[in-house]
Design an enzyme around this catalytic site. Structure first.
Site, PDB file in Angstrom:
ATOM      1  N   HIS A   1       0.851  -1.189   0.000  1.00  0.00           N
ATOM      2  CA  HIS A   1       0.000   0.000   0.000  1.00  0.00           C
ATOM      3  C   HIS A   1       0.879   1.230   0.000  1.00  0.00           C
ATOM      4  CE1 HIS A   1      -3.099   2.871   1.233  1.00  0.00           C
ATOM      5  NE2 HIS A   1      -3.919   2.003   0.673  1.00  0.00           N
TER       6      HIS A   1
ATOM      7  N   GLU B   1      -7.803  -5.216  -0.326  1.00  0.00           N
ATOM      8  CA  GLU B   1      -8.323  -5.986  -1.459  1.00  0.00           C
ATOM      9  C   GLU B   1      -8.296  -7.491  -1.195  1.00  0.00           C
ATOM     10  OE1 GLU B   1      -9.545  -4.384  -3.964  1.00  0.00           O
ATOM     11  OE2 GLU B   1      -8.671  -2.398  -3.836  1.00  0.00           O
TER      12      GLU B   1
HETATM   13  C1  COA Z   1      -0.601  -0.561  -3.897  1.00  0.00           C
HETATM   14  C2  COA Z   1       0.712  -0.290  -4.621  1.00  0.00           C
HETATM   15  C3  COA Z   1       0.406   0.205  -6.041  1.00  0.00           C
HETATM   16  C4  COA Z   1       1.498   0.795  -3.869  1.00  0.00           C
HETATM   17  O1  COA Z   1       2.657   1.012  -4.570  1.00  0.00           O
HETATM   18  P1  COA Z   1       3.730   2.135  -4.236  1.00  0.00           P
HETATM   19  O2  COA Z   1       3.485   2.776  -2.947  1.00  0.00           O
HETATM   20  O3  COA Z   1       3.818   3.032  -5.415  1.00  0.00           O
HETATM   21  O4  COA Z   1       5.035   1.297  -4.095  1.00  0.00           O
HETATM   22  P2  COA Z   1       6.074   1.052  -5.242  1.00  0.00           P
HETATM   23  O5  COA Z   1       5.414   0.680  -6.531  1.00  0.00           O
HETATM   24  O6  COA Z   1       7.011   2.234  -5.252  1.00  0.00           O
HETATM   25  O7  COA Z   1       6.815  -0.221  -4.685  1.00  0.00           O
HETATM   26  C5  COA Z   1       7.865  -0.172  -3.728  1.00  0.00           C
HETATM   27  C6  COA Z   1       8.597  -1.488  -3.752  1.00  0.00           C
HETATM   28  O8  COA Z   1       7.754  -2.497  -3.208  1.00  0.00           O
HETATM   29  C7  COA Z   1       7.480  -3.483  -4.188  1.00  0.00           C
HETATM   30  N1  COA Z   1       6.087  -3.873  -4.081  1.00  0.00           N
HETATM   31  C8  COA Z   1       5.022  -3.068  -3.782  1.00  0.00           C
HETATM   32  N2  COA Z   1       3.909  -3.792  -3.752  1.00  0.00           N
HETATM   33  C9  COA Z   1       4.253  -5.060  -4.045  1.00  0.00           C
HETATM   34  C10 COA Z   1       3.530  -6.257  -4.171  1.00  0.00           C
HETATM   35  N3  COA Z   1       2.209  -6.296  -4.000  1.00  0.00           N
HETATM   36  N4  COA Z   1       4.192  -7.383  -4.502  1.00  0.00           N
HETATM   37  C11 COA Z   1       5.525  -7.353  -4.684  1.00  0.00           C
HETATM   38  N5  COA Z   1       6.277  -6.252  -4.570  1.00  0.00           N
HETATM   39  C12 COA Z   1       5.642  -5.119  -4.254  1.00  0.00           C
HETATM   40  C13 COA Z   1       7.787  -2.853  -5.529  1.00  0.00           C
HETATM   41  O9  COA Z   1       8.131  -3.802  -6.498  1.00  0.00           O
HETATM   42  C14 COA Z   1       8.947  -1.961  -5.165  1.00  0.00           C
HETATM   43  O10 COA Z   1      10.119  -2.717  -5.067  1.00  0.00           O
HETATM   44  P3  COA Z   1      11.554  -2.137  -5.525  1.00  0.00           P
HETATM   45  O11 COA Z   1      11.756  -0.919  -4.659  1.00  0.00           O
HETATM   46  O12 COA Z   1      12.472  -3.253  -5.279  1.00  0.00           O
HETATM   47  O13 COA Z   1      11.374  -1.764  -6.965  1.00  0.00           O
HETATM   48  C15 COA Z   1       1.569  -1.579  -4.672  1.00  0.00           C
HETATM   49  O14 COA Z   1       1.852  -2.031  -3.368  1.00  0.00           O
HETATM   50  C16 COA Z   1       0.930  -2.675  -5.503  1.00  0.00           C
HETATM   51  O15 COA Z   1       1.077  -2.686  -6.722  1.00  0.00           O
HETATM   52  N6  COA Z   1       0.212  -3.664  -4.851  1.00  0.00           N
HETATM   53  C17 COA Z   1      -0.434  -4.720  -5.589  1.00  0.00           C
HETATM   54  C18 COA Z   1      -1.788  -4.239  -6.124  1.00  0.00           C
HETATM   55  C19 COA Z   1      -2.829  -4.090  -5.043  1.00  0.00           C
HETATM   56  O16 COA Z   1      -3.031  -4.980  -4.221  1.00  0.00           O
HETATM   57  N7  COA Z   1      -3.514  -2.928  -5.071  1.00  0.00           N
HETATM   58  C20 COA Z   1      -4.568  -2.620  -4.121  1.00  0.00           C
HETATM   59  C21 COA Z   1      -4.168  -1.479  -3.250  1.00  0.00           C
HETATM   60  S1  COA Z   1      -5.335  -1.212  -1.938  1.00  0.00           S
END
Ligand code: COA
Length: 366
Positions: free
Chosen positions: A257, A312
């Site tokens: 998140h 989710e």
């Molecule tokens: C929710 C979300 C978009 C937040 O992303 P964010 O704050 O922008 O975080 P980032 O995309 O910068 O990710 C940071 C790091 O964590 C990792 N990461 C984040 N969520 C991850 C996940 N669900 N699975 C694996 N790795 C994950 C990224 O790959 C990244 O790794 P790196 O630094 O080695 O490249 C992200 O956690 C995600 O894609 N989750 C899966 C989708 C989901 O469940 N969405 C519902 C949200 S309520």
């Protein structure tokens, strides 16, 4: 002009003040005005919590009845909207159909600026009907007319299922819909506020928000959670499957998140509800196992980023336990988040236009 202060994805950037909610990512807390969201989910109804967000306080019995009556009176769709929904090809996904349906509502009833509570109530009342209408048609059923004697959630389930809903299912769905009504400046709410900040109209703002919610990194995740659990299939396959995904650099759906650095409080509340509903359902037992393995592997693969279960994951489990299919997960999220979007749009209506900047990385002309 050179601007070196870049925050990709606006991470940690504060762009608004709000009285609506506090999302405390460090401590895993969620407050709607002066109430814990998890208490509201257990002890109040969808309409009561919408009243809290829109009017600033929980309603007394008279106010609750007045809001119920206003919502119930606005549930029907105009005939031209139904005809337009019928014209959308059957293979169009539910969220695109909902986005189009909401957009069609943008007639003169919703044109006045700033938006009014009457507009907000009329839109919130119609979103479940749009979803249920489209879903019934896709199932080959005649859509049911909304029932004014039922509450918002019970009527939604009734229209979706074509029969009187079970009380336990209504309670569980109500809790989910309350827990997802509002969540600060998530991507869809921000999109809605951006459009509202231009003094456009309520329908345009909410249409933009629906477009953002559709994305799998935001509201599109719960159906991907069920797909993941079905693809894993057995407890033994959980670790190799999840490990292979992470080794391939892919994300595990239902984890991580932008704000929470600890367990999402909504996931905690929903996990309790799902446990009560699903009992010893083997699918649910597998989901709990997938969560345990997923959390362990995320610690191993991303030691510097606390990644926990998000809303989710257990939203998927609750929806599945009450018998809603995958294609209804994100539209049901839209049913609830419409309340928060509208509250933010009302709040943002008087604000400054949102207009950030970008740094040019292209080539300058000679
Ligand atoms: C929710 C979300 C978009 C937040 O992303 P964010 O704050 O922008 O975080 P980032 O995309 O910068 O990710 C940071 C790091 O964590 C990792 N990461 C984040 N969520 C991850 C996940 N669900 N699975 C694996 N790795 C994950 C990224 O790959 C990244 O790794 P790196 O630094 O080695 O490249 C992200 O956690 C995600 O894609 N989750 C899966 C989708 C989901 O469940 N969405 C519902 C949200 S309520």
């Amino acid at each position: 002009m050179e601007n070196n202060l870049i925050s990709l994805g606006l991470e940690n950037v504060v762009v608004a003040q709000t009285d609506l909610s506090l999302v405390d990512g460090q401590n895993g807390l969620l407050v709607y005005r002066n109430h814990w969201a998890s208490d509201l989910a257990l002890n109040h109804t969808f309409e009561e919590v919408a009243h809290l967000l829109w009017y600033g306080h929980l309603p007394n019995a008279e106010e609750a009845k007045a809001l119920h009556d206003k919502l119930a009176a606005q549930r029907e769709l105009p005939a031209f909207v139904k005809a337009a929904l019928d014209a959308i090809p059957a293979d169009t996904d539910m969220m695109s159909a909902l986005r189009t349906g909401v957009s069609l509502l943008g007639t003169e009833d919703f044109a006045a600026w700033p938006p009014t509570l009457e507009q907000v109530i009329a839109l919130t009342a119609k979103v479940p009907t749009l979803v249920a209408y489209r879903y019934a048609r896709l199932e080959g059923r005649e859509p049911l007319a909304p029932r004014a004697d039922l509450g918002h959630t019970a009527n939604y389930l009734y229209m979706l299922k074509g029969q009187e809903p079970q009380a336990a299912h209504v309670r569980a769905l109500d809790a989910y819909l309350i827990l997802t009504q509002e969540h600060g400046l998530n991507a869809s709410t921000f999109a809605g506020r951006v459009v509202a900040s231009t003094r456009s109209d309520l329908i345009s703002s909410v249409t933009a928000a629906i477009g953002a919610l559709k994305g799998p990194l935001h509201g599109g995740a719960p159906s991907e959670v069920t797909e993941m659990i079905e693809a894993i299939g057995t407890k033994e396959n959980a670790e190799p499957w999840l490990r292979a995904k992470l080794e391939a650099g892919e994300r595990l759906m239902g984890f991580g998140h932008r704000v929470y650095r600890t367990y999402d409080p909504r996931a905690k509340a929903l996990s309790t509800i799902a446990t009560g509903l699903a009992g010893d359902d083997p699918w649910f037992a597998l989901a709990v196992h997938v969560e345990e393995v997923g959390l362990r592997l995320l610690k191993e693969f991303k030691p510097n980023r606390p990644l926990n279960t998000n809303v989710e994951f257990y939203a998927a489990a609750v929806m599945r336990a009450i018998g809603l299919p995958d294609e209804l997960f994100t539209p049901s999220f839209a049913v609830s988040r419409t309340v928060g979007w509208c509250a933010h749009i009302l709040e943002a209506a008087q604000g400054k236009i949102i207009r950030p900047q970008s740094t040019y990385t292209g080539i300058m002309p000679e």
